[in-house]
Design a protein around this motif. Structure first.
Motif, PDB file in Angstrom:
ATOM      1  N   ARG A 206       0.830  -1.213   0.000  1.00  0.00           N
ATOM      2  CA  ARG A 206       0.000   0.000   0.000  1.00  0.00           C
ATOM      3  C   ARG A 206       0.864   1.261   0.000  1.00  0.00           C
ATOM      4  N   GLY A 207       2.028   1.157   0.699  1.00  0.00           N
ATOM      5  CA  GLY A 207       2.944   2.301   0.676  1.00  0.00           C
ATOM      6  C   GLY A 207       3.463   2.596  -0.729  1.00  0.00           C
ATOM      7  N   ARG A 208       3.814   1.536  -1.437  1.00  0.00           N
ATOM      8  CA  ARG A 208       4.290   1.725  -2.815  1.00  0.00           C
ATOM      9  C   ARG A 208       3.190   2.272  -3.721  1.00  0.00           C
ATOM     10  N   ALA A 209       1.951   1.739  -3.495  1.00  0.00           N
ATOM     11  CA  ALA A 209       0.836   2.239  -4.295  1.00  0.00           C
ATOM     12  C   ALA A 209       0.621   3.725  -4.028  1.00  0.00           C
ATOM     13  N   ARG A 210       0.814   4.121  -2.798  1.00  0.00           N
ATOM     14  CA  ARG A 210       0.646   5.548  -2.459  1.00  0.00           C
ATOM     15  C   ARG A 210       1.736   6.384  -3.109  1.00  0.00           C
ATOM     16  N   GLU A 211       2.991   5.868  -3.090  1.00  0.00           N
ATOM     17  CA  GLU A 211       4.105   6.605  -3.699  1.00  0.00           C
ATOM     18  C   GLU A 211       3.915   6.765  -5.202  1.00  0.00           C
ATOM     19  N   GLN A 212       3.300   5.732  -5.807  1.00  0.00           N
ATOM     20  CA  GLN A 212       3.105   5.785  -7.262  1.00  0.00           C
ATOM     21  C   GLN A 212       1.852   6.566  -7.652  1.00  0.00           C
ATOM     22  N   GLY A 213       1.142   7.085  -6.644  1.00  0.00           N
ATOM     23  CA  GLY A 213      -0.006   7.927  -6.955  1.00  0.00           C
ATOM     24  C   GLY A 213      -1.290   7.178  -7.221  1.00  0.00           C
ATOM     25  N   HIS A 214      -1.350   5.913  -6.901  1.00  0.00           N
ATOM     26  CA  HIS A 214      -2.584   5.153  -7.094  1.00  0.00           C
ATOM     27  C   HIS A 214      -3.617   5.549  -6.044  1.00  0.00           C
ATOM     28  N   THR A 215      -4.867   5.391  -6.365  1.00  0.00           N
ATOM     29  CA  THR A 215      -5.978   5.668  -5.436  1.00  0.00           C
ATOM     30  C   THR A 215      -6.819   4.399  -5.240  1.00  0.00           C
ATOM     31  N   GLY A 216      -7.529   4.362  -4.111  1.00  0.00           N
ATOM     32  CA  GLY A 216      -8.390   3.210  -3.835  1.00  0.00           C
ATOM     33  C   GLY A 216      -7.633   1.954  -3.482  1.00  0.00           C
TER      34      GLY A 216
END
Length: 230
Positions: A206-216
């Motif tokens: 989830r941290g990586r998804a947040r860094e890459q700008g993903h939502t949801g």
């Protein structure tokens, strides 16, 4: 046949009364207890003896015969009436005692029945309350219990507290510096990246998804996060 005089007629009447009193006393003695019956039979025998007088004695001593027979008849009647009255009183007392005992028994049975009914009513009320509590317990537990972060992840529900926890973990995790390495083959790039992501925890993904700008991303499972980041 000589005409009877007035004293003679009086004597004969007294003899009849004595004989009747004797018969009445003997009949009453049959209904009495042994001791009282014996006493009454003795009186009856005296009255019978007083009534058994010859006609010659009546003509010769009418007044004496009448007096003796009258006393015997009175004595027999009095003894009989007294004995019967005592027995009636005794029987009435016994019946009263029996009635009182029966009344006490009925009162005790009524009290026991009322007590049993009250206990049954109380037990029914407790059972009803227990069923009500048991029925309401799952609803109350469901209402008051909060889902854990793992449950929230499995259900795919966004929880602000979970997001804050993820952000705090990300801030604490040191950022790995990129290593200088030879460029991987194009064919193995996607597969090796997926393998690396599979070794990470859900929090790290989830941290990586947040860094890459993903939502949801907080609603996704681990497999879905790996697919998103691959």
């Amino acid at each position: 046949m000589s005409k009877t005089t007035k004293p003679e007629r009086k004597a004969l009447s007294a003899l009849e009364d004595a004989a009747a009193a004797a018969r009445f006393a003997k009949q009453a003695a049959k209904t009495l207890p042994p001791k009282r019956a014996k006493q009454l039979r003795e009186v009856a025998e005296d009255a019978k003896d007083a009534s058994d007088v010859s006609k010659k004695a009546v003509r010769k001593h009418p007044r004496k015969v009448a007096k003796r027979a009258g006393k015997a008849a009175d004595r027999a009647l009095t003894a009989t009436e007294t004995a019967l009255a005592r027995e009636q009183k005794k029987a009435a007392k016994k019946a009263k005692k029996k009635s009182e005992k029966a009344g006490e028994k009925r009162a005790a049975e009524k009290k026991a029945a009322e007590k049993a009914a009250a206990a049954k009513k109380k037990s029914a009320g407790e059972d009803a309350f227990g069923r009500k509590v048991a029925k309401a317990a799952p609803k109350r537990a469901k209402k008051t219990s909060a889902p854990s972060p793992v449950d929230a992840d499995a259900a795919g529900v966004e929880d602000p507290a979970v997001d804050e926890l993820i952000e705090a973990v990300i801030e604490l995790e040191p950022v790995a510096e990129p290593e200088t390495a030879a460029a991987p083959d194009v064919d193995d790039d996607h597969e090796s990246a997926s393998d690396d992501l599979a070794t990470l925890s859900v929090v790290a993904l989830r941290g990586r998804a947040r860094e890459q700008g993903h939502t949801g991303y907080s609603r996704l499972t681990k497999a879905q996060l790996v697919e998103l980041l691959s």
